[in-house]
Design a protein around this motif. Structure first.
Motif, PDB file in Angstrom:
ATOM      1  N   CYS A 202       0.865  -1.175   0.000  1.00  0.00           N
ATOM      2  CA  CYS A 202       0.000   0.000   0.000  1.00  0.00           C
ATOM      3  C   CYS A 202       0.906   1.231   0.000  1.00  0.00           C
ATOM      4  N   ASN A 205      -1.802   4.689  -0.867  1.00  0.00           N
ATOM      5  CA  ASN A 205      -2.567   5.009   0.335  1.00  0.00           C
ATOM      6  C   ASN A 205      -2.184   4.028   1.434  1.00  0.00           C
ATOM      7  N   LYS A 207      -3.094   3.720   4.304  1.00  0.00           N
ATOM      8  CA  LYS A 207      -4.223   3.338   5.149  1.00  0.00           C
ATOM      9  C   LYS A 207      -5.303   2.586   4.372  1.00  0.00           C
ATOM     10  N   GLN A 209      -5.917  -0.568   3.605  1.00  0.00           N
ATOM     11  CA  GLN A 209      -6.525  -1.755   4.208  1.00  0.00           C
ATOM     12  C   GLN A 209      -7.432  -1.373   5.377  1.00  0.00           C
ATOM     13  N   GLU A 210      -7.001  -0.397   6.138  1.00  0.00           N
ATOM     14  CA  GLU A 210      -7.819   0.068   7.267  1.00  0.00           C
ATOM     15  C   GLU A 210      -9.109   0.713   6.768  1.00  0.00           C
ATOM     16  N   GLU A 211      -9.022   1.524   5.718  1.00  0.00           N
ATOM     17  CA  GLU A 211     -10.189   2.261   5.225  1.00  0.00           C
ATOM     18  C   GLU A 211     -11.140   1.374   4.429  1.00  0.00           C
ATOM     19  N   SER A 212     -10.594   0.387   3.706  1.00  0.00           N
ATOM     20  CA  SER A 212     -11.440  -0.470   2.873  1.00  0.00           C
ATOM     21  C   SER A 212     -11.964  -1.685   3.621  1.00  0.00           C
ATOM     22  N   GLY A 213     -11.240  -2.084   4.669  1.00  0.00           N
ATOM     23  CA  GLY A 213     -11.662  -3.252   5.436  1.00  0.00           C
ATOM     24  C   GLY A 213     -11.280  -4.576   4.818  1.00  0.00           C
ATOM     25  N   PRO A 215      -7.822  -6.911   2.947  1.00  0.00           N
ATOM     26  CA  PRO A 215      -6.352  -6.939   2.848  1.00  0.00           C
ATOM     27  C   PRO A 215      -5.866  -6.707   1.418  1.00  0.00           C
TER      28      PRO A 215
END
Length: 341
Positions: A202, A205, A207, A209-213, A215
């Motif tokens: 990544c 961006n 973040k 994985q955190e924002e999309s939910g 992996p």
């Protein structure tokens, strides 16, 4: 011969592109029906009316069951492609389905089985095979100009990343973005992938994985061992700040073939300060619109003259198997994963 009568399911960006092309650039066809679940909330009804299309509906089955419709174009959301395709095939309609047919292998196989049983034409929308640049590279391999292919490299980079909300339902970069490039590797090499190794990060961006939910990654490289001995490499990025970067290279025993980006214009201005040329075209609608038209012309030709389709249902399955292998490999540190044959 009377025009082929087309019903289009999906009136978003891709559906509108196909409708305009069918009306303005593809001879021998007539768009007679359109369906979209948001037809009355998205302004699509008014957009269709401006083109003389008044037979519109929120229910795709109104297109599928229309006895005047010969061909159904499936341009709806990805998660509905196989459902609508299967309904249209079972109704005896020829079907053009935007990629992917589905991410579920069993659902793709169900469509393939129905196509065989009904004897209709079914084409998958891998339009890049019809791009003038990529086709020239593939032809140089196919006709033996560069000899046996040893290395094929596909670079594919979008100008800007999609929102995390889109990534969350996209299936991930290997299914959503690289699916086109998996097909391009098969097209250029003339072979099938046996094993895949994928790595990703990544970097656009951090973040993501955190924002999309999920992996997912936004920067990835995949290496493939092909059945004919060729090694293929794909590199993807969700953000190339200079525009839509689309290039293919095939290196072989007798030479090399490569293509470059289509530019806004090909003028180079040279002054005492240096040389300046234009950037690549911004996105796929600009770069590949001619390819979108040519793939539809080929599909119409296959129906009218009863020829095999250029990109059939099996071509919708194999890139999905490659994407599944790449996803597994990336989540396991780049380990080699066999592609089901």
């Amino acid at each position: 011969m009377a025009n082929l009568r087309i019903g289009v399911v999906g009136c978003g960006r891709i559906g509108k592109l196909h409708i305009d092309n069918l009306i303005n650039a593809v001879p021998g066809v007539e768009v007679i029906a359109v369906a979209d679940p948001m037809i009355d909330k998205s302004g699509a009804r008014e957009w269709c009316a401006q083109r003389g299309l008044t037979n519109v509906s929120a229910d795709f089955m109104d297109v599928v069951n229309n006895p005047d419709v010969d061909v159904v174009f499936v341009c709806s959301s990805t998660d509905t492609h196989s459902l609508i395709s299967l309904a249209a095939v079972n109704a005896g309609k020829h079907v053009f389905c935007e990629k992917p047919v589905d991410y579920d292998v069993d659902k793709i196989k169900a469509v393939m089985k129905a196509v065989e049983e009904k004897g209709v034409k079914f084409q998958v929308g891998f339009n890049r095979r019809f791009d003038h640049n990529h086709k020239a590279v593939a032809d140089a391999v196919k006709n033996g100009t560069i000899g046996d292919p040893h290395i094929v490299i596909v670079s594919s980079r979008d100008p800007e990343p999609p929102p995390a909300s889109y990534v969350a339902v996209s299936g991930g970069i290997f299914y959503d973005m690289m699916i086109h490039d998996f097909d391009m590797v098969r097209y250029v090499t003339g072979s099938e992938a046996l094993e895949v190794s994928a790595v990703g990060s990544c970097l656009v961006n951090p973040k993501l994985q955190e924002e999309s939910g999920i992996p997912d990654v936004d920067t990835a490289v995949v290496t493939m061992k092909m059945a004919n001995g060729c090694i293929a490499v794909i590199n993807n990025s969700r953000q190339a700040v200079y525009g839509y970067d689309q290039r293919v290279e095939a290196f072989g025993s007798k030479g090399m073939a490569s293509d470059g980006n289509d530019l806004i214009n090909n003028t180079t201005i040279v002054t005492k300060d240096g040389a300046h040329s234009e950037k690549p075209l911004w996105f796929f609608l600009e770069r590949y619109n001619t390819a979108f038209i040519e793939q539809v012309k080929a599909f119409v030709d296959s129906i009218v003259n009863d020829k095999p389709v250029v990109v059939g249902a099996i071509d919708g399955l194999r890139p999905v198997l490659m994407a599944a292998a790449a996803t597994e490999s990336c989540r396991n540190g780049g380990a080699w994963v066999k592609v089901p044959q």
